[in-house]
Design a protein around this motif. Structure first.
Motif, PDB file in Angstrom:
ATOM      1  N   TRP A   1       0.792  -0.970  -0.243  1.00 10.56           N
ATOM      2  CA  TRP A   1       0.044  -0.061  -0.258  1.00 10.56           C
ATOM      3  C   TRP A   1       0.689   1.330   0.302  1.00 10.56           C
ATOM      4  N   PHE A   2       2.162   1.141   1.296  1.00 11.04           N
ATOM      5  CA  PHE A   2       2.592   2.285   0.712  1.00 11.04           C
ATOM      6  C   PHE A   2       3.644   2.100  -0.453  1.00 11.04           C
ATOM      7  N   MET A   3       3.838   1.243  -1.532  1.00 13.66           N
ATOM      8  CA  MET A   3       3.841   1.800  -2.873  1.00 13.66           C
ATOM      9  C   MET A   3       3.261   2.624  -3.940  1.00 13.66           C
ATOM     10  N   ILE A   4       2.112   2.167  -3.725  1.00  5.90           N
ATOM     11  CA  ILE A   4       0.968   2.595  -4.384  1.00  5.90           C
ATOM     12  C   ILE A   4       0.628   3.860  -3.260  1.00  5.90           C
ATOM     13  N   LEU A   5       0.498   4.335  -2.309  1.00 11.25           N
ATOM     14  CA  LEU A   5       0.540   5.627  -1.726  1.00 11.25           C
ATOM     15  C   LEU A   5       1.395   7.101  -1.858  1.00 11.25           C
ATOM     16  N   ALA A   6       2.847   6.504  -2.396  1.00 10.22           N
ATOM     17  CA  ALA A   6       3.408   7.502  -2.454  1.00 10.22           C
ATOM     18  C   ALA A   6       3.774   8.178  -3.221  1.00 10.22           C
ATOM     19  N   PRO A   7       3.604   7.249  -4.909  1.00 15.17           N
ATOM     20  CA  PRO A   7       3.343   8.001  -6.096  1.00 15.17           C
ATOM     21  C   PRO A   7       2.475   9.208  -6.425  1.00 15.17           C
ATOM     22  N   ILE A   8       0.938   8.881  -5.168  1.00 16.86           N
ATOM     23  CA  ILE A   8       0.060   9.603  -5.331  1.00 16.86           C
ATOM     24  C   ILE A   8      -0.437  10.818  -4.296  1.00 16.86           C
ATOM     25  N   ALA A   9       1.096  10.765  -3.790  1.00 23.59           N
ATOM     26  CA  ALA A   9       0.688  11.672  -2.551  1.00 23.59           C
ATOM     27  C   ALA A   9       1.393  11.962  -3.996  1.00 23.59           C
ATOM     28  N   GLY A  10       2.556  12.265  -4.243  1.00 21.62           N
ATOM     29  CA  GLY A  10       3.704  13.122  -4.911  1.00 21.62           C
ATOM     30  C   GLY A  10       3.007  13.565  -5.939  1.00 21.62           C
ATOM     31  N   ILE A  11       1.999  13.067  -6.496  1.00 18.50           N
ATOM     32  CA  ILE A  11       0.902  13.483  -7.749  1.00 18.50           C
ATOM     33  C   ILE A  11       0.210  14.616  -7.119  1.00 18.50           C
ATOM     34  N   CYS A  12      -0.871  14.039  -6.061  1.00 19.10           N
ATOM     35  CA  CYS A  12      -1.334  15.052  -5.758  1.00 19.10           C
ATOM     36  C   CYS A  12      -0.510  16.672  -4.729  1.00 19.10           C
ATOM     37  N   ALA A  13       0.604  16.672  -4.303  1.00 23.95           N
ATOM     38  CA  ALA A  13       1.372  17.383  -4.134  1.00 23.95           C
ATOM     39  C   ALA A  13       1.682  18.230  -5.334  1.00 23.95           C
ATOM     40  N   LEU A  14       2.637  17.765  -6.767  1.00 25.59           N
ATOM     41  CA  LEU A  14       2.324  19.023  -7.899  1.00 25.59           C
ATOM     42  C   LEU A  14       1.257  19.077  -8.005  1.00 25.59           C
ATOM     43  N   ILE A  15       0.009  18.946  -8.028  1.00 31.91           N
ATOM     44  CA  ILE A  15      -1.162  19.115  -9.089  1.00 31.91           C
ATOM     45  C   ILE A  15      -1.213  20.533  -7.577  1.00 31.91           C
ATOM     46  N   PHE A  16      -1.770  20.422  -6.320  1.00 35.62           N
ATOM     47  CA  PHE A  16      -1.357  21.394  -5.563  1.00 35.62           C
ATOM     48  C   PHE A  16      -0.686  22.711  -5.895  1.00 35.62           C
ATOM     49  N   ALA A  17       0.813  22.218  -6.077  1.00 41.01           N
ATOM     50  CA  ALA A  17       0.984  23.596  -6.665  1.00 41.01           C
ATOM     51  C   ALA A  17       1.519  24.200  -7.514  1.00 41.01           C
ATOM     52  N   ALA A  18       0.870  22.975  -8.805  1.00 38.11           N
ATOM     53  CA  ALA A  18       0.690  24.477  -9.559  1.00 38.11           C
ATOM     54  C   ALA A  18      -0.682  24.703  -9.623  1.00 38.11           C
ATOM     55  N   ILE A  19      -2.173  24.352  -8.518  1.00 34.64           N
ATOM     56  CA  ILE A  19      -3.155  25.218  -8.470  1.00 34.64           C
ATOM     57  C   ILE A  19      -2.507  26.626  -8.132  1.00 34.64           C
ATOM     58  N   LEU A  20      -1.489  26.592  -6.709  1.00 33.22           N
ATOM     59  CA  LEU A  20      -1.307  27.509  -5.958  1.00 33.22           C
ATOM     60  C   LEU A  20      -0.766  28.586  -7.054  1.00 33.22           C
ATOM     61  N   ILE A  21       0.447  28.027  -7.781  1.00 33.24           N
ATOM     62  CA  ILE A  21       1.313  29.215  -8.383  1.00 33.24           C
ATOM     63  C   ILE A  21       0.186  29.369  -9.917  1.00 33.24           C
ATOM     64  N   ALA A  22      -0.748  29.161 -10.403  1.00 33.06           N
ATOM     65  CA  ALA A  22      -1.677  29.474 -11.260  1.00 33.06           C
ATOM     66  C   ALA A  22      -2.696  30.527 -10.188  1.00 33.06           C
ATOM     67  N   ARG A  23      -2.630  30.293  -9.128  1.00 34.62           N
ATOM     68  CA  ARG A  23      -3.866  32.069  -8.605  1.00 34.62           C
ATOM     69  C   ARG A  23      -2.222  32.632  -7.902  1.00 34.62           C
ATOM     70  N   ILE A  24      -1.352  32.515  -7.927  1.00 37.83           N
ATOM     71  CA  ILE A  24      -0.773  33.574  -7.459  1.00 37.83           C
ATOM     72  C   ILE A  24      -0.703  34.040  -8.452  1.00 37.83           C
ATOM     73  N   ASN A  25       0.162  33.675  -9.569  1.00 42.58           N
ATOM     74  CA  ASN A  25       0.781  34.368 -10.921  1.00 42.58           C
ATOM     75  C   ASN A  25      -0.988  35.475 -11.231  1.00 42.58           C
TER      76      ASN A  25
END
Length: 67
Positions: free
Chosen positions: A3-27
């Motif tokens: 489950w950790f091998m599946i959860l870690a990449p999903i968490a990473g993808i979620c973090a990248l999506i969140f960062a992209a949303i924040l960047i777009a909002r700030i810009n």
């Protein structure tokens, strides 16, 4: 363990999506008045001077380590 091998990449993808949303909002935000733009310009200049000095020091250090 599986489950950790599946959860870690999903968490990473979620973090990248969140960062992209924040960047777009700030810009999309207004840069502020002239005083704020002037302060931002000075901060940018200082940061770039700091990075230039850091890279120069790092290059010297790397050359010494490699040689």
């Amino acid at each position: 363990m599986d489950w950790f091998m599946i959860l870690a990449p999903i968490a990473g993808i979620c973090a990248l999506i969140f960062a992209a949303i924040l960047i777009a909002r700030i810009n999309r935000m207004e840069p502020g008045n002239d005083r704020m733009k002037d302060i931002a310009h000075h901060i940018h200049d200082g940061a770039m001077a700091f990075l230039k000095r850091q890279y120069r020091t790092l290059i010297i250090f790397v050359i010494i380590i490699i040689a």
